[in-house]
Design a protein around this motif. Structure first.
Motif, short mmCIF file in Angstrom:
data_model
loop_
_atom_site.label_atom_id
_atom_site.label_comp_id
_atom_site.label_asym_id
_atom_site.label_seq_id
_atom_site.Cartn_x
_atom_site.Cartn_y
_atom_site.Cartn_z
N ARG A 22 0.83 -1.21 0.00
CA ARG A 22 0.00 0.00 0.00
C ARG A 22 0.87 1.25 0.00
O ARG A 22 0.60 2.21 -0.74
CB ARG A 22 -0.93 0.00 1.21
CG ARG A 22 -2.07 -1.00 1.14
CD ARG A 22 -3.12 -0.72 2.22
NE ARG A 22 -2.57 -0.80 3.57
CZ ARG A 22 -2.54 -1.91 4.29
NH1 ARG A 22 -3.01 -3.04 3.78
NH2 ARG A 22 -2.03 -1.91 5.51
N CYS A 23 1.92 1.24 0.82
CA CYS A 23 2.82 2.40 0.87
C CYS A 23 3.51 2.65 -0.45
O CYS A 23 3.55 3.78 -0.95
CB CYS A 23 3.87 2.19 1.97
SG CYS A 23 3.33 2.57 3.64
N PHE A 24 4.09 1.60 -1.02
CA PHE A 24 4.82 1.74 -2.27
C PHE A 24 3.88 2.19 -3.39
O PHE A 24 4.26 3.01 -4.24
CB PHE A 24 5.49 0.42 -2.65
CG PHE A 24 6.57 -0.03 -1.70
CD1 PHE A 24 7.31 0.89 -0.98
CD2 PHE A 24 6.84 -1.37 -1.53
CE1 PHE A 24 8.31 0.48 -0.11
CE2 PHE A 24 7.84 -1.80 -0.66
CZ PHE A 24 8.56 -0.87 0.06
N ALA A 25 2.67 1.63 -3.42
CA ALA A 25 1.71 1.99 -4.47
C ALA A 25 1.26 3.44 -4.32
O ALA A 25 1.06 4.14 -5.31
CB ALA A 25 0.51 1.06 -4.43
N LEU A 38 6.52 1.09 8.74
CA LEU A 38 6.24 0.78 10.14
C LEU A 38 4.94 1.44 10.60
O LEU A 38 4.12 0.84 11.30
CB LEU A 38 7.39 1.24 11.03
CG LEU A 38 8.76 0.57 10.81
CD1 LEU A 38 9.79 1.18 11.74
CD2 LEU A 38 8.68 -0.92 11.00
N THR A 39 4.76 2.70 10.20
CA THR A 39 3.54 3.42 10.56
C THR A 39 2.32 2.77 9.91
O THR A 39 1.28 2.62 10.55
CB THR A 39 3.64 4.89 10.12
OG1 THR A 39 4.74 5.51 10.78
CG2 THR A 39 2.36 5.64 10.45
N GLU A 40 2.47 2.38 8.66
CA GLU A 40 1.36 1.78 7.92
C GLU A 40 0.90 0.48 8.55
O GLU A 40 -0.30 0.22 8.66
CB GLU A 40 1.78 1.53 6.47
CG GLU A 40 0.69 0.96 5.57
CD GLU A 40 -0.38 1.96 5.19
OE1 GLU A 40 -1.49 1.52 4.85
OE2 GLU A 40 -0.10 3.18 5.25
N VAL A 41 1.84 -0.35 8.95
CA VAL A 41 1.48 -1.68 9.47
C VAL A 41 1.24 -1.66 10.98
O VAL A 41 0.71 -2.63 11.54
CB VAL A 41 2.55 -2.73 9.12
CG1 VAL A 41 2.70 -2.84 7.61
CG2 VAL A 41 3.88 -2.41 9.77
N GLY A 42 1.65 -0.57 11.65
CA GLY A 42 1.43 -0.47 13.08
C GLY A 42 2.25 -1.43 13.91
O GLY A 42 1.81 -1.92 14.95
#
Length: 206
Positions: A22-25, A38-42
């Protein structure tokens, strides 16, 4: 200390890969930091680095998993009698690849991520080897499908199976590039286009 189950480990790895994708996209490979992931996956850095040492390993794992899933879909289709036609099969695979890979995500953003992955292979030998292996697997899967088409009397036998395989892969790659560059390209477009091309009848020259 209680042992962590394999199911838990697999679920955590899945959580990390989905979040990184999701981040890369959304932001692009180079603009995304591991802190963003790290923030995205918590999760803590230690939890993530237990599975992946950095962005390069994450992107390689995402690419390898995508190839494995697509090849599996093709191999399963080759076992059907008769196998689905190329327009139906390629459309189904593109939907999985672009529309379902990131739940609720942007298919154009994910297509752009794929283009970035391709460009990264020019500098990253490990990623190149991952994509090369995936490409070879795709060629083999399509070649098996060609043999299944021929066994069911659906395809002529005077063209090498690998030529058909490379052509179908090129169609998929071109569709992904169109989606990345211009967007608003529905999967049904490639299905309709292939169906129309398949309906053409060649006339022997006198």
């Amino acid at each position: 200390m209680a042992r962590v189950s394999q199911e838990h480990l697999d679920a955590r790895r899945r959580q990390i890969l989905d979040g990184a994708a999701r981040c890369f996209a959304r932001n692009g490979f180079h603009a995304t930091s591991m802190a963003d992931v790290l923030t995205e996956v918590g999760l803590s850095a230690g939890a993530v680095y237990r599975y992946f040492r950095g962005k390069d390993e994450l992107i390689a794992a995402i690419a390898a998993e995508a190839f494995a899933g697509i090849r599996g879909a093709f191999e399963e289709a080759s076992q059907s009698t008769p196998p689905p036609s190329p327009d139906v099969l390629l459309g189904a695979v593109m939907r999985i690849f672009l529309e379902e890979r990131i739940p609720g995500g942007d298919s154009r953003a994910f297509a752009r991520l794929i283009i970035q992955v391709w460009s990264e292979t020019l500098r990253d030998e490990h990623l190149f080897q991952t994509l090369a292996a995936g490409y070879d697997g795709m060629r083999e899967a399509w070649a098996s499908l060609v043999e299944a088409y021929r066994a069911n009397g659906l395809m002529r036998a005077d063209v090498p199976a690998d030529h058909v395989a490379r052509t179908m892969i090129a169609i998929a790659q071109g569709f992904i590039a169109q989606q990345a560059l211009f967007g608003n390209v529905e999967v049904r477009v490639i299905e309709d286009g292939l169906r129309a091309l398949m309906s053409m009848e060649t006339q022997s020259r006198s």
